[in-house]
Every structure is written in structure tokens, then in C-alpha cells.
Design a protein around this motif. Structure first.
Motif, PDB file in Angstrom:
ATOM      1  N   PRO A 251       0.813  -1.231   0.000  1.00  0.00           N
ATOM      2  CA  PRO A 251       0.000   0.000   0.000  1.00  0.00           C
ATOM      3  C   PRO A 251       0.839   1.271   0.000  1.00  0.00           C
ATOM      4  N   SER A 252       2.011   1.233   0.642  1.00  0.00           N
ATOM      5  CA  SER A 252       2.861   2.427   0.703  1.00  0.00           C
ATOM      6  C   SER A 252       3.445   2.795  -0.657  1.00  0.00           C
ATOM      7  N   GLU A 253       3.449   1.858  -1.613  1.00  0.00           N
ATOM      8  CA  GLU A 253       4.023   2.109  -2.926  1.00  0.00           C
ATOM      9  C   GLU A 253       2.961   2.487  -3.965  1.00  0.00           C
ATOM     10  N   ILE A 254       1.710   2.516  -3.561  1.00  0.00           N
ATOM     11  CA  ILE A 254       0.624   2.817  -4.499  1.00  0.00           C
ATOM     12  C   ILE A 254       0.347   4.313  -4.513  1.00  0.00           C
ATOM     13  N   ARG A 255       0.280   4.895  -5.705  1.00  0.00           N
ATOM     14  CA  ARG A 255      -0.088   6.297  -5.880  1.00  0.00           C
ATOM     15  C   ARG A 255      -1.541   6.337  -6.374  1.00  0.00           C
TER      16      ARG A 255
END
Length: 349
Positions: A251-255
Motif C-alpha cells: 500500500p505504501s508504494e501505491i499512488r
């Protein structure tokens, strides 16, 4: 052997004397032999009628192909002893094949029997033509047209033009077999609210726990499989539009694009599997970059950034399917696609 062409001895330094033959003199062109058509006008007229007959028959066969396409039932069968086949397809093949053969045979007969066949010699020259040479080329072309008899032999000219024109009619008629115009077919798929996401191979519903970070799965809607029993055509049409890929990313890598904050489930995203360039199926996934590649023309999409195009000829991102989880913990669609799937087209807004 004449004295002129006798071998001449020469010393190559290391191996002593070697024999070197004198070049053979250019024999020149043999005297031209005239054909009977060059001498007898009646023979030339007879060949002209033969060629015109071939072209005329070719035109009639092209018309016959059009008539056969509409007149012969699509399920009719022709039987020749142990062999059988679809009557419509066989008739089209025979009529169009014979039409093309007769046009080719007529052209060969015309060239061999009526066109000028005087032998010529053309010497090598530079690739860049001078204005004088260009004028000579144009003059030679015009002379060739005159020598071919195309402008003079009206019967051949008219029959050839008629045959070539009629040969285009079957091509227009056969466009019907390409199927109906797409219309708004790409605007809707069988995805709808509450439809479960199933594995494309096993048809098993997918839970979030079934996917690990970095994994990509080819998937389909759960209501696709029943269509296979009803109609193979409808099944293939529905599958071609509804095929999707499901991927799990940290989730932290999703824009996340504005308005799509709740379209994923714990980093699980779902996109159309159909490339927005010309509609090839895609699933070549690079885990570290989150890029998925189309194998046809190398369009590349960033699944971590709303499947935006980062390389290649595709003009728009892959459509995204909003996901949710049902009461039993399986991935389901929140709704159908909110935009057309598949390749870009002029009717799309």
C-alpha cells in the motif's frame, strides 16, 4: 582453341607460373525472331479475343462469387464421394480462385503473344538520374504503353478494366463476415456490482489472503463460466472484454488517483487485461517496478500509479475495476468498469 583465347602464362611470385585465360569476346545479341502474331494480323486478333475472353470470364466469376455468397445457405454442404465441405466456402473459393487465375493467365498470354518482345541492352549507370535520363524514362514508359497495345487494343483494355473492377465486388461483399460494427459493445462488460473475482484457470473465487505482495493473477468474473454452456460465441465475446489482472502491491508504494481511494483492498488492485493500444492481452509483470508490458507493441503500464502509460504507443491507462470484499471474504466488483475497455477508438468520449 583459337590463338586469341589461348592460355597465357604469368608468374605470381610464390607458386611459379599460372595460366590466365583471355576474356571471351562479347557474342552480342542473336538476330530477333518474329512471332506469327507480329506478321499475321489475324493471328494477333485471335490472341486478343482469347485474352479478352479470359478477362470477361474472370469478371463473370467475380459476380458469381457475390451471388453465391447470398444465394447459398451458410450451412449447405457439398459432398464429393468421401470428401465434403461447406458449399458456400467452396463456391467462393472456386469462383474467386478461377477469376484470379484467368486474369493472370490472360495477362501472361497478352505479354507473350502481343506485347513487343524485342531484345534490348541496358548498360549500368549511376543511381542518380539526370534530367535527360528522367525524360528518357518517361518517354520509355510512354513508349512501353504504346507497344503493349493497351491504348490501341480496346477490346483487351475494356475487358481487363471490367474484370479488375468486378473483382473488387466480392471483397466488399465479404466485409460482412467481419461481423457487426462494434457500436457501443466496448462500453459494457458482464462485470457488475457484487460479481466475484475468480481465477481464470481454476474458476475459484479469490480471497485477499490468497495473494502475496508482488503476485499477479489472471482473473475473470464469476458469471462468465455459465455462458460457456449457453453459447460458445457469447462466452468468447464476454471473455474478450471482461478478462482482468489482479495484482497485490505494498500500500505504501501505491499512488492512488483522486476518487479511487477505496477501489483497492489492502494493496490489491484490478485492471483490464486488454491493452488500450490495439487490444492485445497483457500479463508480463515486473514486480520491482510494478510495470506490466504488452507483448505486441511494448506498451508499458504502471500498475502502482493507476496503470498509467509509461512507454509505448498506448494512448490511455488500463481501465481499473473497483474492488471490495463480500460477506464471505471473497473479492468482488463494486461495479462494472467506469470506462470502455479495450483499444482506443474514435467513438470513445
Amino acid at each position: 582453341m583459337s590463338e586469341k583465347n589461348l592460355p597465357v602464362k604469368a608468374d605470381d611470385g610464390d607458386h611459379g607460373a599460372v595460366e590466365v585465360a583471355e576474356p571471351i569476346a562479347d557474342p552480342g545479341l542473336e538476330p530477333h525472331e518474329y512471332r506469327i502474331q507480329d506478321i499475321d494480323p489475324k493471328a494477333a486478333d485471335r490472341v486478343e479475343r482469347q485474352v479478352a475472353t479470359m478477362f470477361t470470364l474472370a469478371g463473370l466469376l467475380s459476380l458469381g462469387a457475390c451471388v453465391a455468397y447470398f444465394a447459398i445457405p451458410r450451412d449447405a454442404t457439398l459432398v464429393f464421394g468421401p470428401l465434403s465441405g461447406n458449399a458456400n466456402n467452396m463456391t467462393l473459393g472456386l469462383t474467386l480462385g478461377l477469376a484470379l487465375f484467368l486474369i493472370g493467365a490472360g495477362a501472361i498470354q497478352w505479354a507473350k503473344k502481343l506485347m513487343v518482345d524485342t531484345e534490348v541492352v541496358e548498360y549500368r549507370h549511376d543511381a542518380n538520374s539526370s534530367p535527360e535520363q528522367k525524360a528518357d524514362i518517361i518517354g520509355g514508359f510512354q513508349e512501353g504503353v504504346a507497344e503493349s497495345g493497351f491504348t490501341r487494343r480496346k477490346l483487351i483494355r475494356r475487358s481487363l478494366l471490367g474484370a479488375m473492377g468486378l473483382l473488387g465486388l466480392p471483397a466488399i461483399v465479404l466485409l460482412r463476415d467481419l461481423g457487426p460494427l462494434p457500436g457501443r459493445a466496448l462500453y459494457n462488460t458482464i462485470w457488475a456490482k457484487g460479481i466475484r473475482v475468480v481465477n481464470d484457470v481454476t474458476d475459484r473465487p479469490i480471497k485477499p489472503s490468497d495473494l502475496i505482495v508482488g503476485q499477479l493473477v489472471n482473473a475473470a468474473p464469476a458469471n462468465l463460466a455459465p455462458l460457456q454452456e449457453e453459447s460458445a460465441v457469447e462466452y468468447q465475446n464476454a471473455k474478450a472484454k471482461a478478462a482482468v489482472i489482479v495484482v497485490r502491491i505494498k500500500p505504501s508504494e501505491i499512488r492512488t488517483q483522486a476518487g479511487r481511494e477505496n477501489w483497492g483492498v489492502d494493496g490489491i488492485l484490478c485492471y483490464s487485461k486488454i491493452c488500450t493500444h490495439v487490444g492485445c492481452p497483457i500479463s508480463l509483470y515486473e514486480q520491482t517496478t510494478h510495470h506490466v508490458l504488452c507483448p505486441c507493441h511494448q506498451s508499458t503500464f504502471d500498475l502502482a500509479d493507476s496503470a498509467k502509460v509509461v512507454f509505448g504507443p498506448a494512448a490511455r491507462p488500463l481501465p481499473q475495476l473497483p474492488l471490495a470484499v463480500d460477506s464471505e471474504g471473497y473479492l468482488v466488483a463494486q461495479s462494472g468498469f467506469t470506462e470502455p475497455v479495450g483499444p482506443s477508438f474514435w467513438e470513445r468520449g
